[in-house]
Each structure stands twice: as structure tokens, then as C-alpha cells.
Scaffold this motif. Structure first.
Motif, PDB file in Angstrom:
ATOM      1  N   LEU A  67       0.838  -1.196   0.000  1.00 19.99           N
ATOM      2  CA  LEU A  67       0.000   0.000   0.000  1.00 19.99           C
ATOM      3  C   LEU A  67       0.875   1.249   0.000  1.00 19.99           C
ATOM      4  O   LEU A  67       0.419   2.338   0.325  1.00 19.99           O
ATOM      5  CB  LEU A  67      -0.924  -0.003   1.229  1.00 19.99           C
ATOM      6  N   ILE A  68       2.124   1.095  -0.404  1.00 19.80           N
ATOM      7  CA  ILE A  68       3.077   2.207  -0.429  1.00 19.80           C
ATOM      8  C   ILE A  68       2.905   2.972  -1.739  1.00 19.80           C
ATOM      9  O   ILE A  68       3.059   2.400  -2.828  1.00 19.80           O
ATOM     10  CB  ILE A  68       4.523   1.695  -0.301  1.00 19.80           C
ATOM     11  N   PRO A  69       2.578   4.267  -1.662  1.00 28.37           N
ATOM     12  CA  PRO A  69       2.389   5.048  -2.892  1.00 28.37           C
ATOM     13  C   PRO A  69       3.683   5.183  -3.686  1.00 28.37           C
ATOM     14  O   PRO A  69       4.773   5.246  -3.119  1.00 28.37           O
ATOM     15  CB  PRO A  69       1.905   6.403  -2.382  1.00 28.37           C
ATOM     16  N   LYS A  70       3.562   5.231  -4.995  1.00 26.72           N
ATOM     17  CA  LYS A  70       4.711   5.389  -5.880  1.00 26.72           C
ATOM     18  C   LYS A  70       5.244   6.816  -5.868  1.00 26.72           C
ATOM     19  O   LYS A  70       6.298   7.080  -6.428  1.00 26.72           O
ATOM     20  CB  LYS A  70       4.347   5.001  -7.305  1.00 26.72           C
ATOM     21  N   GLY A  71       4.516   7.718  -5.278  1.00 27.27           N
ATOM     22  CA  GLY A  71       4.924   9.117  -5.217  1.00 27.27           C
ATOM     23  C   GLY A  71       3.831   9.935  -4.565  1.00 27.27           C
ATOM     24  O   GLY A  71       3.134   9.445  -3.678  1.00 27.27           O
ATOM     25  N   THR A  72       3.683  11.144  -5.040  1.00 26.42           N
ATOM     26  CA  THR A  72       2.647  12.033  -4.525  1.00 26.42           C
ATOM     27  C   THR A  72       1.470  12.055  -5.489  1.00 26.42           C
ATOM     28  O   THR A  72       1.618  11.712  -6.673  1.00 26.42           O
ATOM     29  CB  THR A  72       3.197  13.466  -4.370  1.00 26.42           C
ATOM     30  N   LEU A  73       0.316  12.469  -4.999  1.00 26.42           N
ATOM     31  CA  LEU A  73      -0.841  12.599  -5.872  1.00 26.42           C
ATOM     32  C   LEU A  73      -0.515  13.581  -6.990  1.00 26.42           C
ATOM     33  O   LEU A  73       0.167  14.590  -6.765  1.00 26.42           O
ATOM     34  CB  LEU A  73      -2.057  13.106  -5.100  1.00 26.42           C
ATOM     35  N   ALA A  74      -0.989  13.272  -8.188  1.00 23.90           N
ATOM     36  CA  ALA A  74      -0.718  14.118  -9.343  1.00 23.90           C
ATOM     37  C   ALA A  74      -1.961  14.219 -10.206  1.00 23.90           C
ATOM     38  O   ALA A  74      -2.710  13.247 -10.338  1.00 23.90           O
ATOM     39  CB  ALA A  74       0.437  13.534 -10.157  1.00 23.90           C
ATOM     40  N   ASN A  75      -2.156  15.385 -10.785  1.00 25.24           N
ATOM     41  CA  ASN A  75      -3.265  15.552 -11.725  1.00 25.24           C
ATOM     42  C   ASN A  75      -2.845  14.998 -13.086  1.00 25.24           C
ATOM     43  O   ASN A  75      -1.718  14.528 -13.263  1.00 25.24           O
ATOM     44  CB  ASN A  75      -3.720  17.010 -11.800  1.00 25.24           C
ATOM     45  N   ASP A  76      -3.731  15.058 -14.048  1.00 26.46           N
ATOM     46  CA  ASP A  76      -3.488  14.473 -15.362  1.00 26.46           C
ATOM     47  C   ASP A  76      -2.216  15.030 -16.003  1.00 26.46           C
ATOM     48  O   ASP A  76      -1.389  14.283 -16.523  1.00 26.46           O
ATOM     49  CB  ASP A  76      -4.702  14.723 -16.264  1.00 26.46           C
ATOM     50  N   ASP A  77      -2.038  16.327 -15.942  1.00 29.18           N
ATOM     51  CA  ASP A  77      -0.877  16.970 -16.553  1.00 29.18           C
ATOM     52  C   ASP A  77       0.425  16.481 -15.922  1.00 29.18           C
ATOM     53  O   ASP A  77       1.358  16.087 -16.626  1.00 29.18           O
ATOM     54  CB  ASP A  77      -0.998  18.493 -16.427  1.00 29.18           C
ATOM     55  N   LEU A  78       0.494  16.494 -14.607  1.00 34.24           N
ATOM     56  CA  LEU A  78       1.716  16.074 -13.933  1.00 34.24           C
ATOM     57  C   LEU A  78       1.979  14.586 -14.129  1.00 34.24           C
ATOM     58  O   LEU A  78       3.119  14.161 -14.314  1.00 34.24           O
ATOM     59  CB  LEU A  78       1.675  16.415 -12.439  1.00 34.24           C
ATOM     60  N   ARG A  79       0.931  13.757 -14.145  1.00 37.69           N
ATOM     61  CA  ARG A  79       1.122  12.321 -14.400  1.00 37.69           C
ATOM     62  C   ARG A  79       1.775  12.105 -15.765  1.00 37.69           C
ATOM     63  O   ARG A  79       2.716  11.328 -15.895  1.00 37.69           O
ATOM     64  CB  ARG A  79      -0.204  11.564 -14.323  1.00 37.69           C
ATOM     65  N   HIS A  80       1.294  12.815 -16.775  1.00 34.10           N
ATOM     66  CA  HIS A  80       1.873  12.667 -18.112  1.00 34.10           C
ATOM     67  C   HIS A  80       3.308  13.183 -18.165  1.00 34.10           C
ATOM     68  O   HIS A  80       4.160  12.603 -18.824  1.00 34.10           O
ATOM     69  CB  HIS A  80       0.994  13.361 -19.152  1.00 34.10           C
ATOM     70  N   LYS A  81       3.589  14.245 -17.442  1.00 33.38           N
ATOM     71  CA  LYS A  81       4.948  14.780 -17.406  1.00 33.38           C
ATOM     72  C   LYS A  81       5.896  13.820 -16.701  1.00 33.38           C
ATOM     73  O   LYS A  81       7.053  13.674 -17.092  1.00 33.38           O
ATOM     74  CB  LYS A  81       4.952  16.148 -16.737  1.00 33.38           C
ATOM     75  N   ARG A  82       5.422  13.158 -15.660  1.00 30.35           N
ATOM     76  CA  ARG A  82       6.254  12.170 -14.974  1.00 30.35           C
ATOM     77  C   ARG A  82       6.541  10.984 -15.884  1.00 30.35           C
ATOM     78  O   ARG A  82       7.644  10.435 -15.888  1.00 30.35           O
ATOM     79  CB  ARG A  82       5.591  11.710 -13.677  1.00 30.35           C
ATOM     80  N   ILE A  83       5.566  10.583 -16.680  1.00 31.31           N
ATOM     81  CA  ILE A  83       5.775   9.494 -17.650  1.00 31.31           C
ATOM     82  C   ILE A  83       6.849   9.894 -18.652  1.00 31.31           C
ATOM     83  O   ILE A  83       7.738   9.100 -18.981  1.00 31.31           O
ATOM     84  CB  ILE A  83       4.445   9.131 -18.354  1.00 31.31           C
ATOM     85  N   GLU A  84       6.792  11.121 -19.119  1.00 28.28           N
ATOM     86  CA  GLU A  84       7.796  11.647 -20.049  1.00 28.28           C
ATOM     87  C   GLU A  84       9.192  11.606 -19.414  1.00 28.28           C
ATOM     88  O   GLU A  84      10.173  11.200 -20.048  1.00 28.28           O
ATOM     89  CB  GLU A  84       7.422  13.090 -20.416  1.00 28.28           C
TER      90      GLU A  84
END
Length: 134
Positions: free
Chosen positions: A55-72
């Protein structure tokens, strides 16, 4: 399931995140087991996945924009070991050195826009120095 639930606050609206099955967000396309989701979802579109079997989060909560930027950023970063420039472990040590973080702190899932942009820039520089197209 290992570990206790983590209490998280949404950085966008301040509400508490709740642990949900990934199907809550992804429906039948869910590949992760669980997500921490802002309690205001879908009005507030912030969430983060958990590490498999925990149940350990992979990071912090992110909105759609930040999620896509993290993928990049992950794509640019993983190219360092995919192309044989360094091992994955070496890359994470380099990442920590780049930002003055410990090995345990060096996770893209915790990065906001500035670090994400700087990481992509640094990865591209390393790739170009090794004559590898970005």
C-alpha cells in the motif's frame, strides 16, 4: 497486502486521499491493484498508484498533466540504462547526485515540474554526449 495505509492530502485541493481499487479510476483497463485517489475525484483528478503487493504510494498525488509529465521523465530516464550508458542502480545514484537527494529520495513520482524538466534536460545531455538520439 504489505504495509499500512498512508495518510495523504491532495496537493491541489487539500482533501484527504482514499485508497481505492484501481478499477475505480481505470475501469476494466486497470493494471495496478490500488490507487490513492483524492476524495473529491473525479472533480479533482489527482491520484497515484501503489507499489505492487503493498500500500506504499509510488509518489505524490498528481493531476493528469503532472502524471503525463512524470511518464515523459521516466521515458527519458530509463533510456540511460536501456541504451547501456549506466545500470539502473547507477542511474538512480546519478539522479540523487543531480538533485542532492539520497538514493531513497530519488524517485520521479515525487518530482514536480521543475525537477521533472531538469531531469529530462540532463538525460538528453547525457544521451547526446553518448551520440544517442533523444
Amino acid at each position: 497486502m504489505k504495509s499500512k495505509r498512508k495518510v495523504m492530502k491532495c496537493p491541489y485541493c487539500g482533501h484527504t486521499a482514499v485508497l481505492r481499487d484501481a478499477s475505480y479510476v481505470y475501469g476494466e483497463k486497470a493494471i495496478e491493484e490500488h490507487l490513492y485517489v483524492c476524495s473529491r475525484y473525479p472533480e479533482c483528478n489527482a491520484y497515484v498508484g501503489v507499489h505492487k503487493g503493498t500500500l506504499i504510494p509510488k509518489g505524490t498525488l498528481a493531476n493528469d498533466d503532472l502524471r503525463h509529465k512524470r511518464i515523459e521523465a521516466h521515458k527519458a530516464f530509463s533510456k540511460l540504462w536501456d541504451e547501456g550508458i549506466m545500470s539502473k542502480k547507477q542511474a538512480y545514484h546519478w539522479l540523487g547526485y543531480l538533485f542532492g537527494l539520497s538514493f531513497d529520495q530519488a524517485h520521479i513520482g515525487h518530482f514536480l515540474e521543475y525537477r521533472r524538466d531538469e531531469l529530462i534536460r540532463a538525460c538528453k545531455k547525457v544521451l547526446l554526449n553518448n551520440r544517442i538520439a533523444c
